[in-house]
Design an enzyme around this catalytic site. Structure first.
Site, PDB file in Angstrom:
ATOM      1  N   PRO A  93       1.467  -1.164   0.190  1.00 25.99           N
ATOM      2  CA  PRO A  93      -0.237  -0.020  -0.155  1.00 25.99           C
ATOM      3  C   PRO A  93       1.031   1.024  -0.209  1.00 25.99           C
ATOM      4  O   PRO A  93       1.992   0.914   0.739  1.00 25.99           O
ATOM      5  CB  PRO A  93      -0.618   0.449   1.223  1.00 25.99           C
ATOM      6  N   LEU A  98       5.030   1.346   4.830  1.00 29.27           N
ATOM      7  CA  LEU A  98       6.036   0.056   4.200  1.00 29.27           C
ATOM      8  C   LEU A  98       6.872   0.914   3.250  1.00 29.27           C
ATOM      9  O   LEU A  98       7.560  -0.820   3.228  1.00 29.27           O
ATOM     10  CB  LEU A  98       4.476  -0.770   4.039  1.00 29.27           C
ATOM     11  N   SER A 100       6.895   1.664   0.714  1.00 31.85           N
ATOM     12  CA  SER A 100       6.671   1.466  -0.921  1.00 31.85           C
ATOM     13  C   SER A 100       7.159   2.208  -1.732  1.00 31.85           C
ATOM     14  O   SER A 100       7.894   1.147  -2.710  1.00 31.85           O
ATOM     15  CB  SER A 100       5.488   1.876  -1.199  1.00 31.85           C
ATOM     16  N   SER A 101       8.057   3.116  -1.573  1.00 32.09           N
ATOM     17  CA  SER A 101       8.644   4.067  -3.127  1.00 32.09           C
ATOM     18  C   SER A 101      10.078   3.083  -2.799  1.00 32.09           C
ATOM     19  O   SER A 101      10.327   3.025  -3.928  1.00 32.09           O
ATOM     20  CB  SER A 101       8.890   5.249  -2.561  1.00 32.09           C
ATOM     21  N   ASP A 144      14.244   2.484   3.894  1.00 28.94           N
ATOM     22  CA  ASP A 144      13.755   2.148   2.669  1.00 28.94           C
ATOM     23  C   ASP A 144      13.745   1.051   1.669  1.00 28.94           C
ATOM     24  O   ASP A 144      13.429   0.445   0.875  1.00 28.94           O
ATOM     25  CB  ASP A 144      12.605   3.476   2.348  1.00 28.94           C
TER      26      ASP A 144
END
Length: 318
Positions: A93, A98, A100-101, A144
């Site tokens: 999502p 989380l 994502s990118s 990330d």
């Protein structure tokens, strides 16, 4: 054609403070993204989940600029003048904390690296993906990018990279969604303003939270879940005071603790998004059901011991 698969992540201790050099504890896992890279006449980005179908040769929209930057750099290093088509299928999502990118850019870099036969190391891929991610968040710690790239449980510092890594960490975690989307950039700016207003206090807090992250890595290794849960909850309280939380997210943390969780906290940028909830072994399913009964989406979090995986591509430099 080359295909790469990467996962998301949960930050267990240390977000926001990691931007200023303090260590953070992060666990790779959860939903995944799959990126297919193939040679084409022009650079093109396709993503049904992100509602993107963009030709990158012209001025791309903001959401596509990180991919245009990534492709430009890798093609230049490969000496490749043709086009590359990226097809992205993601179940991570967006805007929920989380990563994502970061996961999408790591998978894209790995797929193009394999397609063009560049043979870049993971460290080199990290630099490429991180450079592109800066266009997404403005300022990024790199967490990330490194979590999906390497997998496992990581003690990470923005200045020093991975300090410690444990491939497998059987932590019983629930991934719980507040239902509130947020902008990482705006929350970072809010916390930065607090830091500017209270520099000495922020410095003390950063050292404290960094020590919790270091301790947390050892607690995870030893299975000392109660102490780890306590540190997670304390970390959430601090982040809430700094303006990084949201009433709905605070309510989710409180509901989790009231139902027997050992610890709970926001994960990622905050301002909404998800919570990482630590429970006793065997209690993930029960707590997930009880949170769903209270109106929150929740499911067991599955860690990933492996980093990004790739198949296909060229065996030589293009």
């Amino acid at each position: 054609m080359a295909e790469a698969v990467a996962c998301g992540k949960l930050i267990l201790l240390g977000e926001h403070f990691v931007l200023y050099g303090a260590p953070a504890l992060v666990l790779a896992g959860g939903p995944k993204v799959r990126v297919q890279a193939s040679r084409a006449e022009e650079d093109r980005l396709l993503s049904p989940s992100l509602s993107l179908d963009v030709r990158l040769a012209a001025a791309p929209p903001p959401a596509a600029r990180p991919f245009a930057s990534l492709l430009s750099r890798l093609k230049r290093e490969a000496g490749y003048r043709g086009g590359v088509r990226l097809l992205i299928r993601s179940s991570i999502p967006v805007g929920q904390g989380l990563g994502s990118s970061g996961a999408v850019l790591v998978a894209s870099a790995a797929a193009v690296n394999s397609l063009l036969g560049l043979g870049l190391s993971r460290e080199e891929l990290a630099r490429v993906a991180l450079e592109a991610e800066q266009l997404v968040h403005g300022r990024s710690s790199g967490i990330d990018v490194f979590a999906p790239l390497y997998g496992g449980l990581l003690l990470y510092s923005s200045g020093r990279g991975i300090l410690r890594r444990r491939p497998r960490a059987g932590l019983p975690l629930v991934l719980a969604f507040s239902g509130v989307k947020r902008s990482t950039r705006r929350v970072i700016e809010r916390v930065s303003s607090w830091r500017e207003a209270h520099p000495h206090t922020f410095s003390l807090l950063a050292r404290q939270v960094g020590s919790w992250a270091e301790e947390g890595f050892g607690l995870a290794e030893e299975g000392e879940l109660e102490r780890l849960g306590l540190l997670m909850t304390l970390n959430h309280c601090l982040l809430s005071l700094l303006g990084a939380s949201h009433p709905r997210l605070d309510g989710l943390v409180n509901e989790s603790l009231a139902r027997g969780a050992l610890g709970a906290k926001l994960s990622g940028g905050g301002g909404g998004g998800v919570a990482a909830v630590l429970v006793r072994k065997g209690q993930q399913g029960r707590l997930s059901r009880e949170l769903r009964e209270r109106g929150f989406r929740a499911l067991p979090f599955r860690p990933s011991s492996e980093g990004v995986s790739v198949r296909g591509g060229s065996a030589r430099k293009a």
